[in-house]
Design a protein around this motif. Structure first.
Motif, PDB file in Angstrom:
ATOM      1  N   SER A  32       0.805  -1.227   0.000  1.00  7.77           N
ATOM      2  CA  SER A  32       0.000   0.000   0.000  1.00  7.77           C
ATOM      3  C   SER A  32       0.835   1.273   0.000  1.00  7.77           C
ATOM      4  N   ASP A  34       4.373   3.675  -1.388  1.00  5.21           N
ATOM      5  CA  ASP A  34       4.997   4.002  -2.675  1.00  5.21           C
ATOM      6  C   ASP A  34       6.500   4.235  -2.559  1.00  5.21           C
ATOM      7  N   TRP A 119       1.877   0.715  -7.476  1.00  9.91           N
ATOM      8  CA  TRP A 119       0.694   1.278  -8.134  1.00  9.91           C
ATOM      9  C   TRP A 119       0.878   2.732  -8.550  1.00  9.91           C
ATOM     10  N   ARG A 120       1.812   3.463  -7.910  1.00 15.28           N
ATOM     11  CA  ARG A 120       1.948   4.897  -8.213  1.00 15.28           C
ATOM     12  C   ARG A 120       3.417   5.286  -8.280  1.00 15.28           C
ATOM     13  N   ALA A 145      -0.432   7.107 -11.882  1.00 13.95           N
ATOM     14  CA  ALA A 145      -0.623   5.655 -11.757  1.00 13.95           C
ATOM     15  C   ALA A 145       0.377   4.911 -12.629  1.00 13.95           C
ATOM     16  N   TYR A 148      -0.180  -0.954 -16.110  1.00 16.36           N
ATOM     17  CA  TYR A 148       0.058  -2.383 -16.263  1.00 16.36           C
ATOM     18  C   TYR A 148      -0.464  -2.887 -17.603  1.00 16.36           C
ATOM     19  N   ALA A 182       3.666  -7.647  -9.176  1.00 19.63           N
ATOM     20  CA  ALA A 182       2.389  -7.408  -8.509  1.00 19.63           C
ATOM     21  C   ALA A 182       1.580  -8.689  -8.341  1.00 19.63           C
TER      22      ALA A 182
END
Length: 303
Positions: A32, A34, A119-120, A145, A148, A182
């Motif tokens: 969760s 970055d 994710w970011r 973002a 993917y 991921a």
């Protein structure tokens, strides 16, 4: 002796489940946040600002220390003659490439201090005042973002066909590594959580088989976590070594490395493997109770 084994088995199982729960927390924090990979471009930006703000009026001559002493450029025959030794050839190339043109090529591309997660990708707060002003005005987004899916917009325009094809292949390869990172860490979290639930039920029902299965699931989740972290490291190294280097490489004065989110994921991996070892070891301490069966004696040929 049997009571001591039972107490040891319960302690090992409880310790394994506790470590697995802590591993889930560390992996959840890593997923969760970055801060998997960080770059610091402050020194590079300062050097480029100093180079851009130097005097360039006609009456001022800028002389770099790297170009001293001043020499005339060697002629073509002199270059071929000096190419006999590697050290002399390197000095010749350095003389042919002025310091100013090298700085211009480095500063023509803008580098920012960023922190990248699964994710970011975000601008690091307080590292660049210009970006902070743009973010405050709403002209620049703090985070973007991570994609993917393949997008042709990532490929630069106006490049030769062979370089464009190479960049497209590298984009697919980098995308494959990102998906593996991921996907496998998501599988690891799911397997560890499922194993933790089975381990808790095994403790409540005093079922050694369920506790053993929970330990195997922890080891399986740790294997998936290892694959995820290794592909993450491989993906970062691949991005830094992509061709052409002037588009994807980093200058030497930009510091970069792994952030605390990556170390949190490695910590979760270690606790998961330790939990799997404890939970698989605990049932082996339980000695099953053996009952002796007495056969009836034979009397007069009758049983």
């Amino acid at each position: 002796m049997r009571s001591w084994n039972m107490a040891t088995m319960r302690i090992l199982t409880a310790s394994g489940l506790f470590l697995a729960f802590c591993a889930l927390g560390l992996l959840a924090i890593a997923i969760s946040t970055d801060y998997w990979y960080e770059t610091d471009a402050r020194r590079h930006r300062e050097r480029c600002k100093k180079y851009a703000s130097k005097r360039n009026d006609p009456g001022y001559i800028y002389i770099s220390n790297q170009n001293l002493p001043l020499r005339m450029r060697p002629k073509g025959g002199d270059v071929a003659r000096m190419a006999s030794t590697s050290g002399t050839l390197l000095r010749t190339k350095r003389d042919l490439l002025p310091f100013t043109s090298a700085m211009e090529s480095r500063c023509s591309r803008r580098f920012n201090s960023t922190a990248t997660g699964l994710w970011r990708k975000c601008h690091r707060e307080g590292f660049d005042q210009d970006n902070e002003d743009l973010i405050f005005k709403g002209l620049l987004r703090r985070c973007t973002a991570v994609k993917y899916y393949y997008s042709s917009s990532n490929v630069p325009r106006n490049l030769p066909v062979n370089i464009t094809n190479t960049i497209q292949q590298d984009e697919w390869h980098a995308l494959h590594l990102q998906r593996m990172t991921a996907g496998f860490i998501g599988m690891a979290v799911s397997i560890i959580m499922f194993g933790w639930i089975i381990g808790v039920l095994g403790c409540c029902k005093h079922n050694e088989l369920m506790q053993y299965v929970a330990g195997l699931l922890f080891l399986m989740g740790g294997t998936c976590c290892i694959i995820s972290l290794c592909t993450c490291v491989a993906g970062i190294n691949f991005e830094l070594s992509r061709y052409p280097r002037y588009l994807y490489g980093l200058p030497e004065d930009i510091s970069h490395g792994y952030g605390w989110s990556m170390f949190s994921a490695w910590g979760g991996l270690g606790l998961t493997l330790l939990a799997g070892f404890l939970c698989t070891l605990a049932p082996s301490l339980h000695s099953p109770q053996t009952t002796t069966v007495h056969k009836p004696r034979q009397e007069n040929g009758m049983v």
